[in-house]
Design an enzyme around this catalytic site. Sequence first.
Site, PDB file in Angstrom:
ATOM      1  N   HIS A 254       5.869  -8.617 -18.585  1.00  0.00           N
ATOM      2  CA  HIS A 254       7.139  -9.230 -18.185  1.00  0.00           C
ATOM      3  C   HIS A 254       7.977  -8.236 -17.383  1.00  0.00           C
ATOM      4  O   HIS A 254       8.500  -8.569 -16.311  1.00  0.00           O
ATOM      5  CB  HIS A 254       7.893  -9.691 -19.430  1.00  0.00           C
ATOM      6  CG  HIS A 254       9.276 -10.184 -19.186  1.00  0.00           C
ATOM      7  ND1 HIS A 254       9.599 -11.515 -19.084  1.00  0.00           N
ATOM      8  CD2 HIS A 254      10.444  -9.498 -19.021  1.00  0.00           C
ATOM      9  CE1 HIS A 254      10.896 -11.641 -18.869  1.00  0.00           C
ATOM     10  NE2 HIS A 254      11.437 -10.422 -18.826  1.00  0.00           N
ATOM     11  N   GLU A 255       8.095  -7.018 -17.895  1.00  0.00           N
ATOM     12  CA  GLU A 255       8.903  -6.006 -17.208  1.00  0.00           C
ATOM     13  C   GLU A 255       8.268  -5.595 -15.874  1.00  0.00           C
ATOM     14  O   GLU A 255       8.968  -5.375 -14.886  1.00  0.00           O
ATOM     15  CB  GLU A 255       9.107  -4.787 -18.104  1.00  0.00           C
ATOM     16  CG  GLU A 255       9.816  -5.078 -19.422  1.00  0.00           C
ATOM     17  CD  GLU A 255      11.136  -5.794 -19.242  1.00  0.00           C
ATOM     18  OE1 GLU A 255      11.758  -5.678 -18.169  1.00  0.00           O
ATOM     19  OE2 GLU A 255      11.560  -6.482 -20.180  1.00  0.00           O
TER      20      GLU A 255
ATOM     21  N   HIS B 145       9.138  -8.092 -13.284  1.00  0.00           N
ATOM     22  CA  HIS B 145      10.481  -7.850 -12.733  1.00  0.00           C
ATOM     23  C   HIS B 145      10.402  -6.827 -11.597  1.00  0.00           C
ATOM     24  O   HIS B 145      11.080  -6.969 -10.567  1.00  0.00           O
ATOM     25  CB  HIS B 145      11.402  -7.313 -13.826  1.00  0.00           C
ATOM     26  CG  HIS B 145      12.054  -8.374 -14.653  1.00  0.00           C
ATOM     27  ND1 HIS B 145      12.653  -9.494 -14.109  1.00  0.00           N
ATOM     28  CD2 HIS B 145      12.213  -8.478 -16.005  1.00  0.00           C
ATOM     29  CE1 HIS B 145      13.161 -10.234 -15.073  1.00  0.00           C
ATOM     30  NE2 HIS B 145      12.902  -9.649 -16.235  1.00  0.00           N
TER      31      HIS B 145
ATOM     32  N   GLU C 252      14.481 -14.451 -15.344  1.00  0.00           N
ATOM     33  CA  GLU C 252      13.729 -14.359 -16.600  1.00  0.00           C
ATOM     34  C   GLU C 252      12.588 -15.367 -16.638  1.00  0.00           C
ATOM     35  O   GLU C 252      11.476 -15.059 -17.066  1.00  0.00           O
ATOM     36  CB  GLU C 252      14.668 -14.565 -17.799  1.00  0.00           C
ATOM     37  CG  GLU C 252      15.630 -13.428 -18.045  1.00  0.00           C
ATOM     38  CD  GLU C 252      14.925 -12.087 -18.194  1.00  0.00           C
ATOM     39  OE1 GLU C 252      13.957 -11.994 -18.962  1.00  0.00           O
ATOM     40  OE2 GLU C 252      15.346 -11.131 -17.523  1.00  0.00           O
TER      41      GLU C 252
END
Length: 288
Positions: free
Chosen positions: A132-133, A136, A207
């Site tokens: 997930h990070e 980003h 997100e």
Amino acid sequence: MGNQLKTAVLLAALSGLLIAISYWAIGGITGLIFGIAIAAVTNLVSWYQSDKIALAAYRAQPVSPNEAPQLYRIVERLSAKANIPTPRLYIVPGSNANAFATGRDPENAAVAVTQGILNILSEEEVEGVLAHELTHIINRDTLTQAVSATIAGAISFLAQMVSYSLWFGGNSRDGNRNANPLGMLFTITLAPLAASVIQLAISRTREFSADAGAAKLTGNPRALARALQRLEATARQMPMQANPAFEPLLIINPLSGEFLGNLFRTHPSTEARVEALLQIEQQLAATI
């Protein structure tokens, strides 16, 4: 592509709001130039210093491969799969469970996880969080969120400055027309609120995109879904205290309260995120 377009529109609205309140509150061309100058400076500061500021705000400590071998192994594998440089890794001390990424681009990125997250999640759940990070970083969300937070902060600062000028300096300005009363009222009361709403809308949009990217990067959407549920439960018990400006960077809303409406949430609801991830799981299964 829809989320990228929505983010661009929201960022443009945020910058436009900063310039507009400068025009109405300060007056004419002077206010317009002042607003543009603030927007330029805040964006420049965000570009070069956002990672250092965010890491310092959470007291994140750099770790070496010898200190966190499991963490490095996962990040190196995912980074290679995503074809990006391995970011610098940090650990935030404390039992709170959260994570964030920062940096202006993949070549200058960092990922930080709390000690608490390493204590409560399984390896595949940690992998989902790290994916997930990394998403980003791939999507340049780290810069987007830093810019939006800085501009929103500049709008609040300008509103405070105008408020002080009303109390201590009257309503006249050297060489300019008198302050527009509606512009003043908007600047002091509504502009900071509008800026916060736009900033949080940007965060929620990014997100969902990062969750989807992580699901595809790992091929295991359910692991991230489980991680989000665990992290939310932990956040309710042990809210993470830090500068509110950096809350949108975190993977999960760090506050335990449920009184906030959807308009003022830093993140989409965990239920909505889990539902989206399970839909992706079904889509991935259908392609096998």
